[in-house]
Design a protein around this motif. Structure first.
Motif, PDB file in Angstrom:
ATOM      1  N   VAL A  21      12.625   2.350   6.450  1.00 39.62           N
ATOM      2  CA  VAL A  21      12.696   3.786   6.206  1.00 39.62           C
ATOM      3  C   VAL A  21      13.159   4.001   4.770  1.00 39.62           C
ATOM      4  N   LYS A  22      12.429   4.869   4.053  1.00 40.52           N
ATOM      5  CA  LYS A  22      12.823   5.194   2.681  1.00 40.52           C
ATOM      6  C   LYS A  22      14.092   6.040   2.703  1.00 40.52           C
ATOM      7  N   PRO A  23      15.008   5.882   1.749  1.00 42.97           N
ATOM      8  CA  PRO A  23      14.933   4.869   0.688  1.00 42.97           C
ATOM      9  C   PRO A  23      15.437   3.525   1.199  1.00 42.97           C
ATOM     10  N   LEU A  54       3.028  -1.204   4.360  1.00 43.24           N
ATOM     11  CA  LEU A  54       2.120  -0.066   4.445  1.00 43.24           C
ATOM     12  C   LEU A  54       2.878   1.241   4.570  1.00 43.24           C
ATOM     13  N   ASP A  55       2.732   2.072   3.540  1.00 49.54           N
ATOM     14  CA  ASP A  55       3.292   3.416   3.593  1.00 49.54           C
ATOM     15  C   ASP A  55       2.449   4.239   4.566  1.00 49.54           C
ATOM     16  N   LEU A  56       3.109   4.985   5.450  1.00 51.99           N
ATOM     17  CA  LEU A  56       2.345   5.760   6.432  1.00 51.99           C
ATOM     18  C   LEU A  56       1.852   7.086   5.865  1.00 51.99           C
ATOM     19  N   GLY A  57       2.492   7.565   4.788  1.00 51.24           N
ATOM     20  CA  GLY A  57       2.072   8.840   4.201  1.00 51.24           C
ATOM     21  C   GLY A  57       1.185   8.619   2.992  1.00 51.24           C
ATOM     22  N   LEU A  58      -0.112   8.444   3.241  1.00 54.92           N
ATOM     23  CA  LEU A  58      -1.054   8.171   2.157  1.00 54.92           C
ATOM     24  C   LEU A  58      -1.962   9.369   1.941  1.00 54.92           C
ATOM     25  N   VAL A  64       0.872  -1.173   0.000  1.00 56.62           N
ATOM     26  CA  VAL A  64       0.000   0.000   0.000  1.00 56.62           C
ATOM     27  C   VAL A  64       0.909   1.222   0.000  1.00 56.62           C
ATOM     28  N   GLU A  65       0.983   1.873  -1.131  1.00 56.95           N
ATOM     29  CA  GLU A  65       1.951   2.967  -1.323  1.00 56.95           C
ATOM     30  C   GLU A  65       1.436   3.866  -2.441  1.00 56.95           C
ATOM     31  N   ASP A  66       1.370   5.176  -2.194  1.00 58.74           N
ATOM     32  CA  ASP A  66       0.814   6.070  -3.211  1.00 58.74           C
ATOM     33  C   ASP A  66       1.858   6.530  -4.221  1.00 58.74           C
ATOM     34  N   ASP A  67       3.129   6.411  -3.907  1.00 62.69           N
ATOM     35  CA  ASP A  67       4.173   6.836  -4.836  1.00 62.69           C
ATOM     36  C   ASP A  67       4.347   5.769  -5.925  1.00 62.69           C
TER      37      ASP A  67
HETATM   38 CA    CA Z   1       3.502   8.254   0.491  1.00 65.78          CA
END
Ligand code: CA
Length: 246
Positions: A100-102, A51-55, A7-10
């Motif tokens: 943690v990205k990247p 799960l990406d936290l920034g959605l 689940v990631e918007d990028d």
């Molecule tokens: Ca994001």
């Protein structure tokens, strides 16, 4: 093959993770929004959620809690910055791990393997002891009692007995045992199963010639039966009493 939901918007990150995990033999589904992700968790029951936290549509921590109320699926959270308070809150909200990205796919793949290993223990922790006749097998404590007395089993003996007890009454083929207990779906020798079976029999005080629980079905496999012929639910009380007597 474990199934992973990302689940990631990028778009770029989502595609890269998907590609990397597919190369590592995972079945990968993706969602670009939180609500689509929640829907997929409930509908498709993936083995692990990244799960990406920034959605864009829903706060990641809120989504995490929503998933947790619906599912015990292991969740690895992805965050853009090394934000300790968010990490702590994510772990407190039921996340199993984080990256943690990247990040590289190798790291994610390793963390997926780790949560899957722990996940099996977690599922076992919630599972009640299995009872067949006078035999009680508790995966939590990895203990076995027979008519109230402890039975000391080696690791693979325990795993084999657990497989047979969990499928009591059914014939389990040696091939299935090799796949489940020894993770040898292909290859491996059925002799391995025979040897462990003979050790198990000795420890349970029985033999192939005079079986009680462990019955060989020639050319097919092994069937664990209740020699007392009682309903498993009937024997639960007496087994409980035997346990508390320890
Ligand atoms: Ca994001």
């Amino acid at each position: 093959m474990p199934s992973i939901l990302v689940v990631e918007d990028d778009d770029a990150i989502r595609a890269a993770v998907q590609r990397g995990l597919r190369e590592r033999e995972h079945a990968v589904a993706t969602a670009a929004t939180g609500l689509a992700g929640l829907e997929q968790v409930i509908r498709d029951r993936p083995d692990v959620v990244l799960l990406d936290l920034g959605l864009p549509d829903i706060d990641g921590l809120t989504l995490l809690s929503m998933i947790r109320t619906a599912s015990d699926v292991p969740i690895i959270v992805i965050t853009a910055q090394d934000d300790d308070p968010t990490m702590v809150r994510a772990l407190d909200s039921g996340a199993d791990d984080y990256v943690v990205k990247p990040f590289g796919t190798d790291q994610v793949a390793a963390r997926i393997r780790a949560v899957l290993r722990r996940g099996r223990g977690g599922a076992a922790a919630a599972a009640p002891a299995l009872r067949v006749g006078g035999l009680v097998i508790d995966e939590r404590s990895r203990t076995v009692t027979l008519d109230g007395a402890g039975v000391d089993l080696a690791r693979k003996e325990f795993d084999l007995l657990h497989l047979l007890v969990s499928r009591a009454g059914e014939v389990v083929t040696k091939r299935e045992a090799l796949a489940e207990v020894w993770q040898q779906a292909y290859g491996g020798s059925e002799r391995t199963v025979d040897v462990h079976l003979s050790w198990l029999r000795r420890k349970l005080g029985e033999s192939a010639a005079a079986p009680r629980y462990l019955h060989s079905v020639r050319g097919v496999g092994i069937r664990l039966v209740d020699p007392t012929g009682t309903d498993p639910s009937d024997s639960a009380d007496s087994a409980d009493n035997a346990d508390t007597g320890d």
